[in-house]
Motif scaffolding. Structure first.
Motif, PDB file in Angstrom:
ATOM      1  N   GLY A  24       0.775  -1.222   0.000  1.00 28.34           N
ATOM      2  CA  GLY A  24       0.000   0.000   0.000  1.00 28.34           C
ATOM      3  C   GLY A  24       0.812   1.280   0.000  1.00 28.34           C
ATOM      4  O   GLY A  24       0.259   2.358  -0.204  1.00 28.34           O
ATOM      5  N   ASN A  25       2.110   1.169   0.209  1.00 25.34           N
ATOM      6  CA  ASN A  25       2.945   2.361   0.326  1.00 25.34           C
ATOM      7  C   ASN A  25       3.823   2.568  -0.904  1.00 25.34           C
ATOM      8  O   ASN A  25       4.177   1.615  -1.608  1.00 25.34           O
ATOM      9  CB  ASN A  25       3.832   2.267   1.569  1.00 25.34           C
ATOM     10  N   VAL A  26       4.202   3.812  -1.121  1.00 17.86           N
ATOM     11  CA  VAL A  26       5.180   4.123  -2.161  1.00 17.86           C
ATOM     12  C   VAL A  26       6.511   3.496  -1.773  1.00 17.86           C
ATOM     13  O   VAL A  26       6.971   3.617  -0.634  1.00 17.86           O
ATOM     14  CB  VAL A  26       5.328   5.646  -2.329  1.00 17.86           C
ATOM     15  N   GLU A  31       4.200   3.194  -6.922  1.00 22.71           N
ATOM     16  CA  GLU A  31       3.878   4.553  -6.536  1.00 22.71           C
ATOM     17  C   GLU A  31       2.453   4.859  -6.960  1.00 22.71           C
ATOM     18  O   GLU A  31       1.807   4.060  -7.653  1.00 22.71           O
ATOM     19  CB  GLU A  31       4.860   5.552  -7.172  1.00 22.71           C
ATOM     20  N   TYR A  32       1.965   6.004  -6.522  1.00 23.49           N
ATOM     21  CA  TYR A  32       0.638   6.468  -6.907  1.00 23.49           C
ATOM     22  C   TYR A  32       0.775   7.481  -8.038  1.00 23.49           C
ATOM     23  O   TYR A  32       1.830   8.096  -8.209  1.00 23.49           O
ATOM     24  CB  TYR A  32      -0.076   7.091  -5.715  1.00 23.49           C
ATOM     25  N   THR A  79       4.526  14.039   1.816  1.00 23.66           N
ATOM     26  CA  THR A  79       5.198  12.758   1.663  1.00 23.66           C
ATOM     27  C   THR A  79       5.522  12.120   3.011  1.00 23.66           C
ATOM     28  O   THR A  79       5.303  10.922   3.199  1.00 23.66           O
ATOM     29  CB  THR A  79       6.492  12.909   0.840  1.00 23.66           C
ATOM     30  N   ILE A 217      -5.381   4.365   7.561  1.00 25.88           N
ATOM     31  CA  ILE A 217      -6.399   3.584   6.853  1.00 25.88           C
ATOM     32  C   ILE A 217      -7.745   3.738   7.554  1.00 25.88           C
ATOM     33  O   ILE A 217      -8.785   3.927   6.904  1.00 25.88           O
ATOM     34  CB  ILE A 217      -6.007   2.097   6.777  1.00 25.88           C
ATOM     35  N   VAL A 252      -2.248  -0.710  -3.471  1.00 24.57           N
ATOM     36  CA  VAL A 252      -1.993   0.527  -4.215  1.00 24.57           C
ATOM     37  C   VAL A 252      -3.114   0.779  -5.207  1.00 24.57           C
ATOM     38  O   VAL A 252      -3.610   1.913  -5.336  1.00 24.57           O
ATOM     39  CB  VAL A 252      -0.622   0.462  -4.923  1.00 24.57           C
ATOM     40  N   GLY A 255      -5.970   2.202  -3.484  1.00 20.31           N
ATOM     41  CA  GLY A 255      -5.721   3.447  -2.770  1.00 20.31           C
ATOM     42  C   GLY A 255      -5.721   3.305  -1.265  1.00 20.31           C
ATOM     43  O   GLY A 255      -6.026   4.258  -0.540  1.00 20.31           O
ATOM     44  N   ASN A 257      -3.572   3.011   1.875  1.00 17.92           N
ATOM     45  CA  ASN A 257      -2.192   3.363   2.201  1.00 17.92           C
ATOM     46  C   ASN A 257      -1.954   3.296   3.717  1.00 17.92           C
ATOM     47  O   ASN A 257      -2.432   4.160   4.447  1.00 17.92           O
ATOM     48  CB  ASN A 257      -1.909   4.777   1.678  1.00 17.92           C
ATOM     49  N   GLY A 259      -0.075   4.496   5.879  1.00 19.70           N
ATOM     50  CA  GLY A 259       0.950   5.519   6.058  1.00 19.70           C
ATOM     51  C   GLY A 259       1.502   5.606   7.455  1.00 19.70           C
ATOM     52  O   GLY A 259       2.697   5.887   7.647  1.00 19.70           O
TER      53      GLY A 259
END
Length: 279
Positions: A24-26, A31-32, A79, A217, A252, A255, A257, A259
């Motif tokens: 789910g992360n870059v 990446e998104y 970021t 999330i 990903v 969407g 993520n 984070g």
């Protein structure tokens, strides 16, 4: 020759980004559309001045604002806001020979109303996803940024107070109130594990995600989705790497993520680097 704390904090952000897969992360392989690997690299480098300020004795709130302003000098927006919120007090703790749970908690306890004002001003530099505040706290909505500082000062809230109020629903704030418990535990796992760091980082990330639902999330998609992601992470612990990679791509695409989990992973990397993790 050892690196200074600011350099280790910057390196921690870069190492967190380079680990893959982090579902789910870059990372370096995914990446998104509106948030890219290169923007995360630029965010980490841009934050360095504020991290150095934290090591050099600047107020925690001011150092954090400087780090966020530097991070924001790329085209992707937010970021590493949460990671910087964890790293700033940890860098201060490291620079004052207090990089322990008790030492980090002491840094938190020492924060002031001015530090809280710096935290609020950081929201002037970048959009951050946050929950709607209750009506009674509308004047303290962090999305108001510096406009909320007068109300903050009127109530006499320190940055520790602000984090304590946010902790029940925010995993980064919860670290502030709990002596960075998850951060230090994950750092120990990074140091104890064998194999290349490129494998240890995603393993620790998955372990963190399997242990506790990700608060970002939960905010964006609801607590049930966050719980489902945690359950799936637990199922994939020790699984074939291809299965984890496939799930990473799915998150990903959806969407979703985690984070907050990435933020704690970056903070753990910093603690591990300060404690001798070789790179």
């Amino acid at each position: 020759m050892s690196r200074p704390p600011g350099a280790n904090a910057e390196l921690a952000l870069l190492l967190e980004l380079s680990g893959t897969p982090k579902p789910g992360n870059v990372d370096r392989q995914r990446e998104y559309a509106d948030l890219t690997f290169e923007q995360f690299l630029a965010g980490a480098v841009g934050a360095r001045a504020g991290l150095d300020d934290a090591a050099d004795g600047a107020a925690v709130g001011d150092a954090f604002e400087t780090a966020v302003a530097g991070m924001a000098r790329q085209d992707g927006g937010n970021t590493q806001f949460g990671a910087l919120l964890l790293l700033t007090p940890l860098v201060r703790a490291a620079a004052t020979d207090r990089l322990t749970p008790d030492g980090a908690a002491a840094v938190v306890d020492e924060t002031t109303v001015d530090d809280a004002a710096g935290f609020y001003r950081a929201f002037d530099h970048v959009d951050v996803f946050v929950d709607e505040p209750p009506d009674s706290m509308d004047d303290l909505d962090v999305r108001r940024g510096s406009d909320a500082v007068p109300a903050l000062r009127e109530r006499g809230l320190t940055l520790a107070d602000v984090m304590a109020a946010s902790a029940p629903a925010d995993g980064v704030a919860a670290e502030w109130t709990a002596g960075f418990e998850r951060t230090f535990a994950a750092a120990a796992s990074l140091l104890d594990a064998d194999g290349p760091l490129s494998e240890r980082v995603p393993t620790v990330f998955l372990d963190l995600l399997a242990a506790e639902p990700d608060s970002l999330i939960a905010k964006r998609h609801g607590e049930s989705v966050a719980a489902e992601v945690t359950e799936r992470a637990a199922e994939l612990q020790g699984a074939d790497p291809e299965a984890v990679t496939e799930w990473a791509d799915e998150l990903v695409a959806d969407g979703i993520n985690p984070g907050t989990t990435a933020d704690v992973t970056a903070a753990a990397l910093f603690v591990a680097l300060e404690r001798g993790l070789a790179v």
